[in-house]
Enzyme design. Structure first.
Site, mmCIF file in Angstrom:
data_model
loop_
_atom_site.group_PDB
_atom_site.id
_atom_site.type_symbol
_atom_site.label_atom_id
_atom_site.label_comp_id
_atom_site.label_asym_id
_atom_site.label_seq_id
_atom_site.Cartn_x
_atom_site.Cartn_y
_atom_site.Cartn_z
ATOM 1 N N GLN A 9 15.265 -0.210 -5.039
ATOM 2 C CA GLN A 9 15.480 -1.479 -5.737
ATOM 3 C C GLN A 9 14.507 -1.681 -6.896
ATOM 4 O O GLN A 9 14.893 -2.021 -8.013
ATOM 5 C CB GLN A 9 15.336 -2.647 -4.749
ATOM 6 C CG GLN A 9 16.348 -2.593 -3.619
ATOM 7 C CD GLN A 9 16.154 -3.700 -2.589
ATOM 8 O OE1 GLN A 9 16.925 -4.641 -2.543
ATOM 9 N NE2 GLN A 9 15.132 -3.594 -1.761
ATOM 10 N N ASP B 114 9.337 15.717 -4.634
ATOM 11 C CA ASP B 114 8.947 15.345 -3.277
ATOM 12 C C ASP B 114 7.464 14.992 -3.333
ATOM 13 O O ASP B 114 6.613 15.865 -3.512
ATOM 14 C CB ASP B 114 9.196 16.517 -2.327
ATOM 15 C CG ASP B 114 8.780 16.211 -0.890
ATOM 16 O OD1 ASP B 114 8.217 15.125 -0.640
ATOM 17 O OD2 ASP B 114 9.012 17.077 -0.027
ATOM 18 N N ALA C 220 8.406 4.938 -1.320
ATOM 19 C CA ALA C 220 7.729 4.633 -0.053
ATOM 20 C C ALA C 220 8.719 4.718 1.091
ATOM 21 O O ALA C 220 9.937 4.630 0.892
ATOM 22 C CB ALA C 220 7.117 3.230 -0.099
ATOM 23 N N THR D 33 10.030 2.497 3.818
ATOM 24 C CA THR D 33 10.023 1.043 4.017
ATOM 25 C C THR D 33 10.796 0.573 5.250
ATOM 26 O O THR D 33 10.879 -0.620 5.495
ATOM 27 C CB THR D 33 10.602 0.328 2.777
ATOM 28 O OG1 THR D 33 11.925 0.827 2.530
ATOM 29 C CG2 THR D 33 9.724 0.549 1.555
ATOM 30 N N THR E 243 1.923 -4.103 0.259
ATOM 31 C CA THR E 243 2.597 -5.070 1.113
ATOM 32 C C THR E 243 1.622 -5.980 1.834
ATOM 33 O O THR E 243 0.459 -5.610 2.051
ATOM 34 C CB THR E 243 3.444 -4.310 2.165
ATOM 35 O OG1 THR E 243 3.929 -5.213 3.155
ATOM 36 C CG2 THR E 243 2.614 -3.247 2.874
ATOM 37 N N ASP E 244 2.099 -7.154 2.214
ATOM 38 C CA ASP E 244 1.281 -8.059 3.033
ATOM 39 C C ASP E 244 1.021 -7.481 4.419
ATOM 40 O O ASP E 244 0.148 -7.960 5.149
ATOM 41 C CB ASP E 244 1.983 -9.415 3.176
ATOM 42 C CG ASP E 244 3.291 -9.329 3.948
ATOM 43 O OD1 ASP E 244 3.308 -9.689 5.144
ATOM 44 O OD2 ASP E 244 4.304 -8.895 3.374
ATOM 45 N N TYR F 50 3.933 1.100 9.601
ATOM 46 C CA TYR F 50 4.212 0.866 8.181
ATOM 47 C C TYR F 50 2.991 0.265 7.489
ATOM 48 O O TYR F 50 2.548 0.760 6.449
ATOM 49 C CB TYR F 50 5.423 -0.060 8.034
ATOM 50 C CG TYR F 50 5.654 -0.546 6.627
ATOM 51 C CD1 TYR F 50 6.065 0.330 5.630
ATOM 52 C CD2 TYR F 50 5.469 -1.892 6.292
ATOM 53 C CE1 TYR F 50 6.273 -0.115 4.329
ATOM 54 C CE2 TYR F 50 5.674 -2.340 5.001
ATOM 55 C CZ TYR F 50 6.079 -1.460 4.020
ATOM 56 O OH TYR F 50 6.275 -1.905 2.742
#
Length: 313
Positions: A11, A54, A78, A80, A121-122, A146
């Protein structure tokens, strides 16, 4: 300015490439597939230069990036899938992508002395409390695989480079790939009652808006840690679902009207299912964006409206 972007099938990578083209910058996209495999929406990204790479292969990553000679690497690639990351047979792969792959890219950026953007990320925090997380907070306590591997990626960048932007985001949605909005719209078509958690709090991030901010950032040398989500206040997933359906009805999709579908708030414990421990507090303090002279993202309500007009449902 020449920019190398990883994860262009996703995205954010998709939108970053389009934003670069919009501003006249040279973008080179990469992902693990032999050819561009993101959403076939005929936007510029589908025709821009692309190389297969890669990121877990250190030598290949070095060769591909050095060959491109970028001024900046925007690292969007990543793992995810948060729940799948908990599977015993997936942990090594998740770490190879999120931690080792990021380290490989940071090493190349160090050799080239180029800027690097790392999307985090949080989930690097413990997800407790009600205070918004400060971007410069170092009280790391990831709750799941993660989060652990994304934190390892952050540290790999910060330990090796000085010219970096580590940008933490949350609740991401965009045109390419799966996201919460698409899931809710699909579920809403076939159910007259759905349950959604109301005790996990955060703010959505529209990749189209985030891409603009990231390109704004790489035009500067205002390096460091940032938190970037859309503006508009902190909400629960339940609140988000209600607004998704409300706006869908406004656009003429009566199948999401309250008379036809009931959205029921539940606690995370009541909802169950999730393999990975989820953060209750995903509030990210975005104040550093404006304080650094960057334009904040529009409200999430505005972003949602624009997004719903972009997609077919």
């Amino acid at each position: 300015m020449k920019v190398f972007v990883t994860g262009v099938a996703g995205q954010l990578g998709h939108d970053v490439m389009n934003e670069l083209a919009k501003r006249g910058y040279e973008g080179v996209g990469s992902d693990i597939a032999p050819e561009y495999s993101g959403v076939a929406d005929d936007t510029v990204v589908t025709r821009m230069p692309y190389v297969q790479m890669d990121i877990t292969d250190a030598r290949a990553a070095e060769e591909r990036i050095i060959e491109a000679k970028p001024d900046v690497v925007v690292h969007c690639a990543a793992w995810t899938a948060v729940d799948l990351a908990e599977d015993e047979d997936k942990v090594d792969k998740v770490r190879a992508i999120n931690a080792d792959g990021t380290r490989n890219i940071a090493e190349v950026c160090k050799k080239l002395d180029c800027k690097m953007v790392y999307i985090s990320t949080d989930y690097v925090f413990d997800g407790q409390g009600t205070e918004a997380w400060d971007p410069d907070c170092k009280d790391y306590k990831p709750l799941n695989v993660y989060g652990e591997t994304k934190l390892e990626g952050e540290l790999a960048v910060a330990d090796r480079l000085t010219k970096y932007f580590i940008v933490r985001i949350a609740w991401v949605f965009g045109k390419s790939g799966k996201n919460f909005i698409k899931t809710m719209l699909n579920v809403g078509k076939t159910h007259d009652r759905i349950t959604v958690v109301n005790d996990q709090i955060g703010t959505p991030t529209y990749t189209f808006d985030l891409a603009r901010l990231l390109v704004d950032m790489i035009e500067t040398e205002k390096y460091g840690y940032y938190h970037a989500t859309n503006e508009g206040g902190y909400i629960s997933w339940y609140d988000f679902t209600k607004e998704i359906f409300r706006q869908a009805v406004e656009l003429g999709h009566q199948e999401y009207a309250e008379e036809r579908i009931s959205v029921v708030p539940v606690t995370t414990k009541e909802y169950g299912i999730s393999k990975a421990v989820r953060p209750f507090n995903s509030r990210l303090d975005r104040g550093k964006i404006a304080a650094s002279g960057f334009e904040p993202l529009p409200s999430w309500q505005d972003a949602l409206g624009r997004y719903l007009r972009e997609i077919e449902f």
